[in-house]
Design an enzyme around this catalytic site. Structure first.
Site, short mmCIF file in Angstrom:
data_model
loop_
_atom_site.label_atom_id
_atom_site.label_comp_id
_atom_site.label_asym_id
_atom_site.label_seq_id
_atom_site.Cartn_x
_atom_site.Cartn_y
_atom_site.Cartn_z
N CYS A 66 0.85 -1.20 0.00
CA CYS A 66 0.00 0.00 0.00
C CYS A 66 0.88 1.25 0.00
O CYS A 66 1.81 1.37 0.81
CB CYS A 66 -0.92 0.00 1.21
SG CYS A 66 -1.99 -1.46 1.28
N TYR B 261 0.56 4.26 0.94
CA TYR B 261 0.60 5.19 2.08
C TYR B 261 1.00 4.52 3.38
O TYR B 261 0.95 5.15 4.44
CB TYR B 261 -0.75 5.88 2.26
CG TYR B 261 -1.95 4.96 2.35
CD1 TYR B 261 -2.05 3.99 3.32
CD2 TYR B 261 -3.01 5.09 1.45
CE1 TYR B 261 -3.15 3.16 3.41
CE2 TYR B 261 -4.13 4.27 1.52
CZ TYR B 261 -4.19 3.30 2.51
OH TYR B 261 -5.28 2.48 2.60
N CYS B 262 1.40 3.26 3.34
CA CYS B 262 1.66 2.51 4.58
C CYS B 262 2.85 3.08 5.34
O CYS B 262 3.98 3.07 4.84
CB CYS B 262 1.88 1.04 4.28
SG CYS B 262 2.19 0.07 5.78
N ASP C 211 2.85 3.12 17.88
CA ASP C 211 3.26 2.53 16.61
C ASP C 211 3.50 3.60 15.55
O ASP C 211 4.24 3.37 14.59
CB ASP C 211 2.26 1.48 16.14
CG ASP C 211 1.04 2.04 15.45
OD1 ASP C 211 0.47 3.02 15.97
OD2 ASP C 211 0.65 1.49 14.41
#
Length: 384
Positions: A24, A26-27, A299
């Site tokens: 992905c 935008y990860c 995170d």
């Protein structure tokens, strides 16, 4: 455990670090395994046991203890890994209230996985950005868009009666289509989360070091005015998207379906915070545990500057106590203008990672999404 017997912590387990079968665009967690120098692609049994035992220990005896399994794509750890986790939860938490949640892209789910989730009462969060033409813009894998495989996974979850909600990123591709996105999601779930995508381009030295995007400003990192990545949602589009979703929800589903931000905003209006760190006064009650047992403040802040320690060397409870400075920065790092804003008790400055602007008075720490939040909170309070 002394003290508040209902005290809870939100500890996220990154069981395969940033490893994922998708790519992905935008990860923010992709490439973390290399950046954080993780040697093992999967959490070892030693770390898993320490995490389960210590997570139970830091939560109050009367609290519901959540085990939040994240990645990357956590199902890459294999169903055997999670069967062992359930065995450890039963061993160390015999008389405790325990829930298991897992965030997934749903593309790897088969009948064995779904039977396991059903038998063990898992609640899944499924990443889904809308119908195919919107989902597949950024959520891609080696074979192209992931929509078809994700929908096959969702159908299996429904067939096995596994509880799940949807997590939708609001990005440059889908932010102009709130009605289409909401109408699509409501077919599958009664609970939706909408998370804004805001990432910045990294500096030359950050990219050379293996970072995909720029490190966000915070209690242990500097403020830089950076370029916003092109897939990020604009503040205006984010506000308009939330208002559009609100209109459709109010028209069709009020009292029947639940949108996380709406529930949190209602809670803040009533003086009863809804537990979403983005719009709480303080953060620092959460942490992430990496595959090797390293613990980070959040995170979103899985960088060396924010490493608290390792659960194989220091108890998780002690590491959580070290997170106070990070948590207090959420309030102390706000520019003065925020405290005269009529929506400060609904917004609380948003996530510190998005505070990448200067205020009109030149202070650091203004949230990139500020104008969008103001648009939404004004509209919500006037029309709820």
């Amino acid at each position: 455990m002394a003290g508040n017997e209902t005290r809870t912590f939100a500890v996220m387990a990154k069981v395969v670090s940033g490893h994922c079968n998708l790519e992905c665009k935008y990860c923010y967690y992709a490439d973390k395994q290399g950046l954080l120098r993780q040697e093992n692609p999967r959490m070892t049994e030693t770390v898993l046991e320490a995490y389960v035992r210590q997570n139970l220990e830091i939560n109050g005896r009367d609290a519901t203890v959540e085990f939040a399994w994240h990645g990357g794509e956590p199902t890459l750890a294999g169903v055997g890994f999670f069967r062992k986790a359930m065995e450890l939860e039963r061993r160390y938490g015999q008389d405790r209230k325990v829930v298991n949640t897992l965030q997934t892209n749903a593309t790897l789910l088969d009948d064995e996985w779904c039977r396991f989730f059903s038998e063990n009462g898992f609640l899944l969060g499924v990443s889904l950005d809308g119908p195919r033409e919107l989902h597949d813009v950024y959520r891609t894998g080696p074979g192209g868009g992931s929509f078809g495989e994700a929908m096959e996974g969702i159908e299996r979850l429904r067939r096995h009666r596994v509880s799940f909600n949807t997590l939708t990123t609001v990005n440059a591709a889908n932010s102009g289509h709130p009605r289409e996105v909401y109408d699509f999601l409501r077919q599958f779930t009664d609970f939706m989360q909408f998370l804004p995508v805001v990432e910045t381009t990294g500096s030359v030295y950050e990219i050379d070091d293996g970072q995909r995007f720029g490190m966000p400003p915070g209690s242990h990192s500097s403020f830089f005015q950076r370029e916003v990545a092109p897939f990020s949602v604009t503040p205006g589009d984010y506000g308009d998207f939330l208002c559009g979703v609100f209109d459709r929800w109010k028209e069709l589903d009020r009292g029947k379906k639940f949108v996380q931000l709406f529930e949190v905003t209602i809670g803040n209006l009533r003086g009863k915070p809804g537990g979403l760190c983005v719009h709480d006064a303080l953060c620092g009650h959460a942490a992430s545990v990496e595959a090797n047992g390293d613990v980070y403040a959040c995170d979103r802040y899985a960088f060396e500057n924010y490493r608290l320690g390792n659960i194989l060397e220091t108890p998780l409870g002690e590491l959580a106590e070290k997170n106070r400075r990070f948590g207090m920065h959420k309030a102390y790092g706000l520019p003065r203008e925020c405290f005269s804003c009529p929506y400060v008790r609904l917004c609380f400055g948003g996530c510190p990672k998005d505070r990448i602007l200067r205020s009109p008075g030149g202070q650091e720490g203004k949230n990139y999404l500020c104008e969008g939040y103001k648009r939404f909170f004004k509209y919500f309070t006037e029309h709820i």
